[in-house]
Design a protein around this motif. Structure first.
Motif, PDB file in Angstrom:
ATOM      1  N   MET A 154       0.845  -1.188   0.000  1.00 24.98           N
ATOM      2  CA  MET A 154       0.000   0.000   0.000  1.00 24.98           C
ATOM      3  C   MET A 154       0.885   1.244   0.000  1.00 24.98           C
ATOM      4  SD  MET A 154      -2.843   0.914   2.800  1.00 24.98           S
ATOM      5  CE  MET A 154      -3.855   2.299   2.679  1.00 24.98           C
ATOM      6  N   THR A 155       0.620   2.141  -0.902  1.00 26.43           N
ATOM      7  CA  THR A 155       1.390   3.376  -1.009  1.00 26.43           C
ATOM      8  C   THR A 155       0.925   4.386   0.025  1.00 26.43           C
ATOM      9  OG1 THR A 155       1.678   3.024  -3.373  1.00 26.43           O
ATOM     10  CG2 THR A 155       2.021   5.240  -2.577  1.00 26.43           C
ATOM     11  N   ARG A 156       1.878   5.079   0.627  1.00 29.40           N
ATOM     12  CA  ARG A 156       1.593   6.160   1.567  1.00 29.40           C
ATOM     13  C   ARG A 156       1.805   7.476   0.818  1.00 29.40           C
ATOM     14  NH1 ARG A 156       0.080   2.045   3.969  1.00 29.40           N
ATOM     15  NH2 ARG A 156       1.123   1.225   5.792  1.00 29.40           N
ATOM     16  N   ALA A 157       1.006   8.491   1.130  1.00 32.42           N
ATOM     17  CA  ALA A 157       1.123   9.762   0.418  1.00 32.42           C
ATOM     18  C   ALA A 157       0.901  10.930   1.360  1.00 32.42           C
ATOM     19  CB  ALA A 157       0.112   9.822  -0.722  1.00 32.42           C
ATOM     20  N   ALA A 158       1.528  12.042   1.002  1.00 39.59           N
ATOM     21  CA  ALA A 158       1.331  13.300   1.727  1.00 39.59           C
ATOM     22  C   ALA A 158       1.302  14.417   0.697  1.00 39.59           C
ATOM     23  CB  ALA A 158       2.459  13.538   2.719  1.00 39.59           C
ATOM     24  N   THR A 159       0.437  15.381   0.917  1.00 41.51           N
ATOM     25  CA  THR A 159       0.403  16.588   0.102  1.00 41.51           C
ATOM     26  C   THR A 159       0.682  17.759   1.028  1.00 41.51           C
ATOM     27  OG1 THR A 159      -1.197  15.621  -1.420  1.00 41.51           O
ATOM     28  CG2 THR A 159      -0.977  18.014  -1.450  1.00 41.51           C
ATOM     29  N   ILE A 160       1.694  18.544   0.667  1.00 40.39           N
ATOM     30  CA  ILE A 160       2.122  19.665   1.500  1.00 40.39           C
ATOM     31  C   ILE A 160       1.904  20.945   0.714  1.00 40.39           C
ATOM     32  CG2 ILE A 160       4.061  20.706   2.728  1.00 40.39           C
ATOM     33  CD1 ILE A 160       5.267  17.788   2.695  1.00 40.39           C
ATOM     34  N   ARG A 161       1.190  21.878   1.317  1.00 40.65           N
ATOM     35  CA  ARG A 161       0.953  23.187   0.707  1.00 40.65           C
ATOM     36  C   ARG A 161       1.654  24.229   1.563  1.00 40.65           C
ATOM     37  NH1 ARG A 161      -2.094  25.975  -2.753  1.00 40.65           N
ATOM     38  NH2 ARG A 161      -2.533  28.119  -2.186  1.00 40.65           N
ATOM     39  N   THR A 162       2.477  25.049   0.912  1.00 41.12           N
ATOM     40  CA  THR A 162       3.244  26.060   1.617  1.00 41.12           C
ATOM     41  C   THR A 162       2.957  27.423   1.011  1.00 41.12           C
ATOM     42  OG1 THR A 162       4.985  24.404   1.861  1.00 41.12           O
ATOM     43  CG2 THR A 162       5.559  26.666   2.419  1.00 41.12           C
ATOM     44  N   GLU A 163       2.479  28.342   1.834  1.00 41.40           N
ATOM     45  CA  GLU A 163       2.238  29.711   1.391  1.00 41.40           C
ATOM     46  C   GLU A 163       3.534  30.500   1.559  1.00 41.40           C
ATOM     47  OE1 GLU A 163      -0.653  30.894   0.116  1.00 41.40           O
ATOM     48  OE2 GLU A 163      -1.615  28.945   0.365  1.00 41.40           O
ATOM     49  N   VAL A 164       4.073  30.993   0.453  1.00 34.09           N
ATOM     50  CA  VAL A 164       5.316  31.757   0.472  1.00 34.09           C
ATOM     51  C   VAL A 164       5.157  32.985  -0.406  1.00 34.09           C
ATOM     52  CG1 VAL A 164       6.793  29.766   0.968  1.00 34.09           C
ATOM     53  CG2 VAL A 164       6.279  30.350  -1.386  1.00 34.09           C
ATOM     54  N   SER A 183      10.689  10.420   6.186  1.00 37.62           N
ATOM     55  CA  SER A 183      12.032  10.923   5.869  1.00 37.62           C
ATOM     56  C   SER A 183      11.996  11.901   4.700  1.00 37.62           C
ATOM     57  CB  SER A 183      12.969   9.763   5.526  1.00 37.62           C
ATOM     58  OG  SER A 183      13.181   8.960   6.640  1.00 37.62           O
ATOM     59  N   THR A 184      11.233  11.564   3.669  1.00 40.84           N
ATOM     60  CA  THR A 184      11.148  12.432   2.498  1.00 40.84           C
ATOM     61  C   THR A 184      10.457  13.743   2.843  1.00 40.84           C
ATOM     62  OG1 THR A 184      11.091  10.483   1.064  1.00 40.84           O
ATOM     63  CG2 THR A 184      10.371  12.558   0.096  1.00 40.84           C
ATOM     64  N   VAL A 185       9.389  13.681   3.631  1.00 38.29           N
ATOM     65  CA  VAL A 185       8.694  14.901   4.054  1.00 38.29           C
ATOM     66  C   VAL A 185       9.632  15.772   4.888  1.00 38.29           C
ATOM     67  CG1 VAL A 185       6.847  15.804   5.522  1.00 38.29           C
ATOM     68  CG2 VAL A 185       6.351  13.993   3.878  1.00 38.29           C
ATOM     69  N   ASP A 186      10.366  15.166   5.817  1.00 40.83           N
ATOM     70  CA  ASP A 186      11.311  15.928   6.641  1.00 40.83           C
ATOM     71  C   ASP A 186      12.342  16.648   5.770  1.00 40.83           C
ATOM     72  OD1 ASP A 186      10.033  15.093   8.947  1.00 40.83           O
ATOM     73  OD2 ASP A 186      11.560  13.603   9.479  1.00 40.83           O
ATOM     74  N   ASP A 187      12.928  15.928   4.809  1.00 41.05           N
ATOM     75  CA  ASP A 187      13.918  16.540   3.915  1.00 41.05           C
ATOM     76  C   ASP A 187      13.293  17.661   3.097  1.00 41.05           C
ATOM     77  OD1 ASP A 187      15.810  14.735   4.818  1.00 41.05           O
ATOM     78  OD2 ASP A 187      15.698  13.450   3.038  1.00 41.05           O
ATOM     79  N   TYR A 188      12.094  17.431   2.613  1.00 39.56           N
ATOM     80  CA  TYR A 188      11.413  18.435   1.794  1.00 39.56           C
ATOM     81  C   TYR A 188      11.133  19.712   2.597  1.00 39.56           C
ATOM     82  CZ  TYR A 188       7.798  20.894  -0.725  1.00 39.56           C
ATOM     83  OH  TYR A 188       7.081  21.881  -1.346  1.00 39.56           O
ATOM     84  N   VAL A 189      10.674  19.547   3.816  1.00 40.60           N
ATOM     85  CA  VAL A 189      10.373  20.721   4.654  1.00 40.60           C
ATOM     86  C   VAL A 189      11.635  21.558   4.879  1.00 40.60           C
ATOM     87  CG1 VAL A 189       9.645  21.454   6.962  1.00 40.60           C
ATOM     88  CG2 VAL A 189       8.312  19.750   5.716  1.00 40.60           C
ATOM     89  N   VAL A 190      12.757  20.900   5.120  1.00 40.31           N
ATOM     90  CA  VAL A 190      14.023  21.633   5.274  1.00 40.31           C
ATOM     91  C   VAL A 190      14.348  22.378   3.977  1.00 40.31           C
ATOM     92  CG1 VAL A 190      16.520  21.378   5.579  1.00 40.31           C
ATOM     93  CG2 VAL A 190      14.946  20.135   7.079  1.00 40.31           C
ATOM     94  N   ASP A 237       6.463   3.963  -0.530  1.00 44.03           N
ATOM     95  CA  ASP A 237       5.925   2.628  -0.254  1.00 44.03           C
ATOM     96  C   ASP A 237       5.707   2.354   1.230  1.00 44.03           C
ATOM     97  OD1 ASP A 237       5.795   1.943  -2.929  1.00 44.03           O
ATOM     98  OD2 ASP A 237       7.829   1.129  -2.945  1.00 44.03           O
ATOM     99  N   ASP A 238       6.423   3.083   2.089  1.00 48.22           N
ATOM    100  CA  ASP A 238       6.266   2.819   3.524  1.00 48.22           C
ATOM    101  C   ASP A 238       6.243   4.138   4.303  1.00 48.22           C
ATOM    102  OD1 ASP A 238       9.168   3.368   4.649  1.00 48.22           O
ATOM    103  OD2 ASP A 238       9.426   2.130   2.854  1.00 48.22           O
ATOM    104  N   THR A 239       5.701   4.062   5.496  1.00 50.16           N
ATOM    105  CA  THR A 239       5.523   5.253   6.336  1.00 50.16           C
ATOM    106  C   THR A 239       6.856   5.886   6.713  1.00 50.16           C
ATOM    107  OG1 THR A 239       3.477   4.315   7.192  1.00 50.16           O
ATOM    108  CG2 THR A 239       4.442   6.118   8.449  1.00 50.16           C
ATOM    109  N   GLY A 240       7.854   5.068   7.042  1.00 53.58           N
ATOM    110  CA  GLY A 240       9.164   5.603   7.411  1.00 53.58           C
ATOM    111  C   GLY A 240       9.814   6.369   6.272  1.00 53.58           C
TER     112      GLY A 240
END
Length: 79
Positions: free
Chosen positions: A1-11, A52-59, A45-48
């Protein structure tokens, strides 16, 4: 099962910030400008891996936003 996140940033300059972070995108990421903000969808593919990808992206977005704001202040001679 694929995990997904959508991040919206107002800049202040979403086109510039999106262009700055887009080169770091993996095949599982899509970054676009939408309604004046930067929107990135990340699928893993996994939550971990997603976390990690979300953390890197936010930075990356934080740094790109700060650089864009600094460049704008320098260009407009604001302090």
């Amino acid at each position: 099962m694929t995990r997904a996140a959508t991040i919206r940033t107002e800049v202040p300059d979403p086109g510039l910030v999106a262009a700055a972070v887009r080169p770091d995108n993996t095949a599982e990421m899509d970054t676009r400008v939408e309604d004046g903000g930067v929107v990135t969808r990340i699928e893993r593919d996994d939550t971990g891996g997603l976390q990690s990808t979300v953390d890197d992206y936010v930075v990356n977005v934080t740094v790109a936003t700060e650089v864009a704001q600094h460049a704008n202040r320098h260009t407009t001679h604001e302090s």
